[in-house]
Design a protein around this motif. Structure first.
Motif, PDB file in Angstrom:
ATOM      1  N   MET A 193     -30.209 -13.827-108.256  1.00  9.80           N
ATOM      2  CA  MET A 193     -30.789 -13.405-109.519  1.00  9.80           C
ATOM      3  C   MET A 193     -31.352 -11.985-109.417  1.00  9.80           C
ATOM      4  N   GLN A 194     -31.893 -11.630-108.239  1.00  7.45           N
ATOM      5  CA  GLN A 194     -32.409 -10.270-108.072  1.00  7.45           C
ATOM      6  C   GLN A 194     -31.301  -9.239-108.211  1.00  7.45           C
ATOM      7  N   LEU A 195     -30.133  -9.533-107.647  1.00 10.64           N
ATOM      8  CA  LEU A 195     -29.039  -8.568-107.736  1.00 10.64           C
ATOM      9  C   LEU A 195     -28.418  -8.548-109.129  1.00 10.64           C
ATOM     10  N   GLU A 196     -28.538  -9.630-109.885  1.00  6.67           N
ATOM     11  CA  GLU A 196     -28.098  -9.591-111.284  1.00  6.67           C
ATOM     12  C   GLU A 196     -28.980  -8.629-112.056  1.00  6.67           C
ATOM     13  N   ARG A 197     -30.283  -8.691-111.841  1.00  8.27           N
ATOM     14  CA  ARG A 197     -31.209  -7.798-112.526  1.00  8.27           C
ATOM     15  C   ARG A 197     -30.983  -6.343-112.138  1.00  8.27           C
ATOM     16  N   ARG A 198     -30.491  -6.138-110.926  1.00  6.68           N
ATOM     17  CA  ARG A 198     -30.254  -4.781-110.448  1.00  6.68           C
ATOM     18  C   ARG A 198     -28.861  -4.269-110.808  1.00  6.68           C
ATOM     19  N   GLY A 199     -28.050  -5.137-111.386  1.00  3.85           N
ATOM     20  CA  GLY A 199     -26.745  -4.698-111.864  1.00  3.85           C
ATOM     21  C   GLY A 199     -25.587  -4.885-110.910  1.00  3.85           C
ATOM     22  N   TYR A 200     -25.706  -5.839-109.969  1.00  2.00           N
ATOM     23  CA  TYR A 200     -24.646  -6.030-108.983  1.00  2.00           C
ATOM     24  C   TYR A 200     -24.013  -7.422-109.021  1.00  2.00           C
ATOM     25  N   VAL A 201     -24.565  -8.319-109.807  1.00  3.26           N
ATOM     26  CA  VAL A 201     -24.034  -9.682-109.929  1.00  3.26           C
ATOM     27  C   VAL A 201     -23.912 -10.007-111.410  1.00  3.26           C
ATOM     28  N   LYS A 202     -22.827 -10.694-111.772  1.00  3.78           N
ATOM     29  CA  LYS A 202     -22.610 -11.077-113.169  1.00  3.78           C
ATOM     30  C   LYS A 202     -23.122 -12.490-113.399  1.00  3.78           C
ATOM     31  N   ALA A 203     -24.034 -12.633-114.368  1.00  4.49           N
ATOM     32  CA  ALA A 203     -24.589 -13.948-114.688  1.00  4.49           C
ATOM     33  C   ALA A 203     -23.497 -14.855-115.247  1.00  4.49           C
ATOM     34  N   GLY A 204     -23.690 -16.125-115.069  1.00  4.35           N
ATOM     35  CA  GLY A 204     -22.720 -17.117-115.536  1.00  4.35           C
ATOM     36  C   GLY A 204     -22.224 -17.915-114.356  1.00  4.35           C
ATOM     37  N   HIS A 205     -21.350 -17.283-113.581  1.00  7.23           N
ATOM     38  CA  HIS A 205     -20.854 -17.950-112.371  1.00  7.23           C
ATOM     39  C   HIS A 205     -21.593 -17.489-111.118  1.00  7.23           C
ATOM     40  N   TRP A 206     -22.285 -16.361-111.191  1.00  9.37           N
ATOM     41  CA  TRP A 206     -23.157 -15.888-110.109  1.00  9.37           C
ATOM     42  C   TRP A 206     -22.428 -15.740-108.776  1.00  9.37           C
ATOM     43  N   THR A 207     -21.176 -15.311-108.800  1.00  5.52           N
ATOM     44  CA  THR A 207     -20.408 -15.194-107.559  1.00  5.52           C
ATOM     45  C   THR A 207     -20.818 -13.939-106.772  1.00  5.52           C
ATOM     46  N   PRO A 208     -20.645 -13.966-105.431  1.00  8.98           N
ATOM     47  CA  PRO A 208     -21.248 -12.945-104.549  1.00  8.98           C
ATOM     48  C   PRO A 208     -20.324 -11.825-104.088  1.00  8.98           C
ATOM     49  N   GLU A 209     -19.402 -11.396-104.928  1.00 11.50           N
ATOM     50  CA  GLU A 209     -18.484 -10.340-104.516  1.00 11.50           C
ATOM     51  C   GLU A 209     -19.180  -9.014-104.196  1.00 11.50           C
ATOM     52  N   ALA A 210     -20.457  -8.898-104.565  1.00 13.61           N
ATOM     53  CA  ALA A 210     -21.207  -7.675-104.248  1.00 13.61           C
ATOM     54  C   ALA A 210     -21.252  -7.416-102.748  1.00 13.61           C
TER      55      ALA A 210
END
Length: 342
Positions: free
Chosen positions: A1-18
């Protein structure tokens, strides 16, 4: 969730390709948690099974193996900058709900395990399972590695999604071979501790032993609904008003310790300063403070030199322990009606 807020993870499926696309972002977050006092760096591999990656549509040219291996390298690099262990993480799969095939689900876990075993990890963590049956399958596979295995469920005090009580869930996990059992995600710290006490009681009744672990949300969820914060109207983009303070985390860490839990951490919503709060609360037991505490006066002590007397008055533990924080939102309710209870 932290990386979603920072713009590196897409919410929904929350997959870790970052881990492959933006390794510098993952590395920096690991470092912040390490500096805050983390003793374990978990690989950034949540939802990294091939079936989940395919369903998400978030990546078309990166494989699960590439993500797993890159995440292991990042976690080990940062862990070696301190004195932390590396946990290779696997989580629930879409395959379980769709096919309920033990053979197919175990094959997915085996593939992930093999990726991790190519790298330098210290133990496995099977986390975020809504169904204890699937978690048991994960443990059975991971135990073949010869490494220690932890297993956590994202369940409420009511039990898993099939109605299996927490105590029975713990017994099944330990009998499958789990060395660590516990709860992560979905609900707030004190609710998760309630569930942990039920798991502990179940193990004691069955005459079984295991290390206990808890990694709750960093959000208040007093509704304590069965499916947790996923059913709250604020999920996932308006949870900020529910954020735990560092002082909430002090209370949580102490209650977890008093309940016999020794692996104390956090999941979604936890930030490095929350981990620092755990480390500071446990300093008397561990004998150490994290590097991040060099920039933090314990219990507000740094406010003693403030020019405003009312701010100086806040430089003591009693003030922060008794504070009831205002939300600043006069038209907002203190609780919501979860979707799974409407």
């Amino acid at each position: 969730m932290q990386l979603e807020r920072r713009g590196y993870v897409k919410a929904g499926h929350w997959t870790p390709e970052a881990a492959v696309e933006h390794p510098e972002a993952v590395r920096q977050l690991h470092r912040e948690f390490l500096r805050a006092g983390a003793n374990v760096i978990q690989t950034f591999t949540f939802y990294c099974s091939e079936d989940k990656l395919e369903i998400s549509g978030n990546v078309t040219n990166i494989t699960g193996a590439q993500i797993n291996e890159a995440a292991c390298d990042l976690a080990r690099e940062v862990a070696n900058e301190g004195d932390a262990l590396v946990a290779g993480g696997v989580s629930q799969t879409p395959c379980y709900v769709e096919s309920h095939s033990e053979t197919e689900v175990k094959a997915i876990f085996k593939k992930q395990m093999d990726d991790f075993l190519k790298k330098d990890i210290d133990f496995f963590m099977a986390e975020y399972f809504e169904h204890v049956e699937e978690a048991v399958w994960a443990v059975e596979v991971l135990k073949t590695s010869g490494k220690p295995v932890g297993a956590t469920l994202c369940i409420s005090p009511q039990g898993d999604m099939q109605g299996v009580p927490p105590g029975e869930c713990a017994v099944r996990l330990v009998k499958a071979g789990a060395d660590i059992v516990g709860i992560n995600c979905h609900l707030d710290p004190l609710t998760c501790i309630r569930t942990m006490k039920l798991m502990k009681a179940g193990l004691e009744k069955a005459g079984l032993k295991a290390h206990l672990m808890v990694q709750p949300l960093g959000f208040h969820t007093p509704e304590c609904n069965h499916t947790g914060y996923l059913s709250l109207p604020e999920f996932p983009f308006a949870l900020e008003t529910r954020a735990m303070t560092r002082w909430d985390i002090h209370q949580y860490a102490r209650e977890a310790y008093n309940a016999g839990i020794r692996y104390i951490g956090g999941c979604c919503g936890f930030e490095p300063y929350h981990i620092r709060a755990i480390a500071e609360e446990m300093a008397a037991e561990t004998g150490v403070l994290p590097p991040a505490s060099e920039k933090h006066g314990l219990w507000g002590a740094a406010l003693e030199m403030h020019t405003k007397p009312w701010v100086r008055a806040r430089s003591r533990r009693e003030y922060w322990e008794k504070l009831l924080p205002a939300s600043g939102r006069p038209k907002c309710p203190s609780m919501a009606t979860p979707a799974d209870e409407q």
